[in-house]
Design a protein around this motif. Structure first.
Motif, short mmCIF file in Angstrom:
data_model
loop_
_atom_site.label_atom_id
_atom_site.label_comp_id
_atom_site.label_asym_id
_atom_site.label_seq_id
_atom_site.Cartn_x
_atom_site.Cartn_y
_atom_site.Cartn_z
N PHE A 91 63.53 -6.29 69.11
CA PHE A 91 63.08 -5.99 70.47
C PHE A 91 63.60 -4.43 71.11
CE2 PHE A 91 62.18 -10.39 70.29
CZ PHE A 91 61.17 -10.33 70.92
N GLU B 76 60.90 -14.39 75.79
CA GLU B 76 60.25 -14.32 74.16
C GLU B 76 61.33 -13.59 73.53
OE1 GLU B 76 57.55 -10.40 72.83
OE2 GLU B 76 57.46 -10.72 74.87
N THR C 44 61.71 -9.79 83.73
CA THR C 44 62.70 -9.74 83.13
C THR C 44 62.82 -11.20 82.24
OG1 THR C 44 63.70 -8.19 84.17
CG2 THR C 44 65.22 -9.45 82.79
N ARG D 200 55.17 -7.22 79.47
CA ARG D 200 55.41 -8.35 80.07
C ARG D 200 55.98 -7.86 81.68
NH1 ARG D 200 57.00 -7.46 75.19
NH2 ARG D 200 58.97 -6.29 75.63
N ARG E 96 60.52 -11.58 79.26
CA ARG E 96 61.13 -10.78 78.18
C ARG E 96 62.19 -11.69 77.50
NH1 ARG E 96 61.16 -6.30 81.55
NH2 ARG E 96 63.28 -6.52 81.81
#
Length: 73
Positions: A48, A16, A10, A7, A13
């Protein structure tokens, strides 16, 4: 070694993480009302490899920023 594409930002991320959080909520359906937020955050954190506190901050920030601009989750 990473699984999947890298990715770029930030923000991506965090988006997601938030999308996965919504998927978990939808997956539990009406049973989600009986689950604690802590449990839901742990589910996301495990996927994650983030701390539960970090996931909590990301999701809280997204909910705060999205309030009024998107449907409630």
């Amino acid at each position: 070694m990473r699984n999947g594409p890298i990715r770029e930002t930030t923000r991506e991320r965090h988006d997601e993480i938030f999308e996965y959080y919504k998927e978990i909520i939808n997956g539990y359906g009406p049973l989600v009302k009986g689950l604690s937020k802590e449990f839901l955050y742990e589910e996301v954190a495990n996927k994650f490899h983030y701390s539960v506190d970090k996931v909590r901050r990301i999701i809280s920030r997204k909910l705060k920023n999205d309030r009024g601009r998107a449907k409630q989750y």
